[in-house]
Scaffold this motif. Structure first.
Motif: not given
Length: 378
Positions: A65-90
């Motif tokens: 939901q966080w990433a989807r909201g940023r995409r709808l608002e045409r804001r980029g997703i920080p790569v560092g936060r993205a990797w942190a989220a993927v790593a936390l899920l793993l």
């Protein structure tokens, strides 16, 4: 009737609810590791397995939901936060191994999907490849874990589906941005149209009011009755201008050729300019009649205000309207340039009907010429 703000609020709320559902509906597939955890003989394994899976599901929905909201608002997703989220899920998936055993591999489906939604294409492709290779590799290293071919298929299918969701979200964002720009341009165009119409209305009306007031001042001692008539005309014109302004603001004002010809006759007479006008306006389509009416209004305003003419001729044909006088004529810059606000507005109106506006000196003598001509096929 819903106001725009109410409608936007409802749309935002709708998309927020839809976003949660898009993410939460896939958590059904965590039932396999959850059942494995709940059937563990040791209580601590049941607690670890269930707790990590619940935390995994909540985090997955939140990240989506966080990433989807940023995409709808045409804001980029920080790569560092993205990797942190993927790593936390793993990490949560791995932490649940004591309670879920080999069924923890199901969480790789969600890790791969999150990587596709969060990370740039090449980085997400690498995560998907690693997630797809993990089940057969771990089956070879841990004999108790079976090689889950269905997990590999699910990883690839989920990644492909999430890629489609990502593209859809991006297209929705672009569509919303385009709709906002269209609304902004429509408001700007309406403001420009209203400003142009107010200028044309008041420019003509106040010019005639000034001429009649000046004439009444000169006649006040010589011919009081005539002066009173001119003052009455000034009052009538002022009231008409006020009504036109109100009509413009309310978008109910209409301009007609017949009405402008009658107004031109009165304005030219008050200015002491001999007028040669058609006895009656021809029957024309509504848009053409309005364009010709604006042409007469603009032309007569220029004649009365600037020309110093003694005679003005207005000619109207089905495909042409022309205003000419025998005055000083336009300056060279005015003849070759765009002209004042009135002529700019007239050109914009003519452009809608593919009409041609001609402004300049008369070719058959001194004076000013304003002509609007429509294409022969209209």
């Amino acid at each position: 009737m819903q106001l725009p703000s109410d409608r936007n609020y409802l749309e935002t709320r709708h998309w927020r609810v839809t976003g949660w559902l898009l993410a939460a509906v896939w958590l059904f597939f965590l039932n396999i590791p959850l059942l494995a955890a709940l059937h563990q003989p040791e209580p601590w394994r049941r607690v670890v397995g269930a707790a990590t899976l619940v935390a995994f599901g909540v985090l997955y929905v939140f990240v989506f939901q966080w990433a989807r909201g940023r995409r709808l608002e045409r804001r980029g997703i920080p790569v560092g936060r993205a990797w942190a989220a993927v790593a936390l899920l793993l990490g949560l998936g791995l932490a649940g191994i004591p309670g879920t055993g080999g069924d923890w591999l199901t969480t790789l489906v969600f890790v791969a999907a999150a990587a596709v939604f969060l990370l740039p294409s090449r980085q997400s492709l690498a995560v998907v490849a690693l997630a797809a290779l993990t089940p057969p590799v771990t089956a070879a290293l841990v004999p108790a874990w079976k090689a889950e071919g269905t997990v590999v298929f699910a990883v690839l299918l989920a990644s492909f589906a999430m890629y489609g969701v990502t593209r859809l979200t991006q297209r929705n964002s672009e569509l919303q941005a385009a709709q906002q720009e269209i609304r902004r341009l429509a408001v700007a165009e309406e403001r420009a149209r209203t400003a142009r119409d107010l200028h044309d209305i008041l420019g003509h009306s106040l010019t005639v009011v000034a001429v009649k007031a000046e004439l009444a001042g000169r006649l006040l001692e010589l011919d009081p009755a005539r002066a009173a008539t001119e003052i009455a005309d000034v009052e009538r014109l002022a009231r008409q201008a006020l009504a036109d302004v109100r009509g413009t603001v309310g978008a109910y004002r209409g301009i007609s050729l017949a009405g402008e010809l009658a107004g031109a006759r009165s304005a030219l007479a008050a200015a002491g300019i001999a007028a040669e006008l058609p006895d009656a306006a021809p029957e024309l389509p509504a848009e053409r009649d309005e364009l010709f009416g604006w042409t007469v209004r603009e032309g007569v305003t220029n004649v009365v205000r600037h020309s110093g003419a003694r005679r003005c001729v207005i000619r109207v044909e089905p495909g042409l309207v022309e205003v000419r006088d025998d005055g000083r004529g336009p300056a060279a810059a005015a003849a070759n340039g765009p002209g004042g606000h009135g002529l700019v507005g007239l050109r914009e109106r003519a452009r809608r009907l593919d009409a041609t506006v001609t402004v300049g000196r008369r070719s058959d003598g001194p004076g000013f010429l304003l002509r609007v001509t429509l294409p022969a096929d209209q």
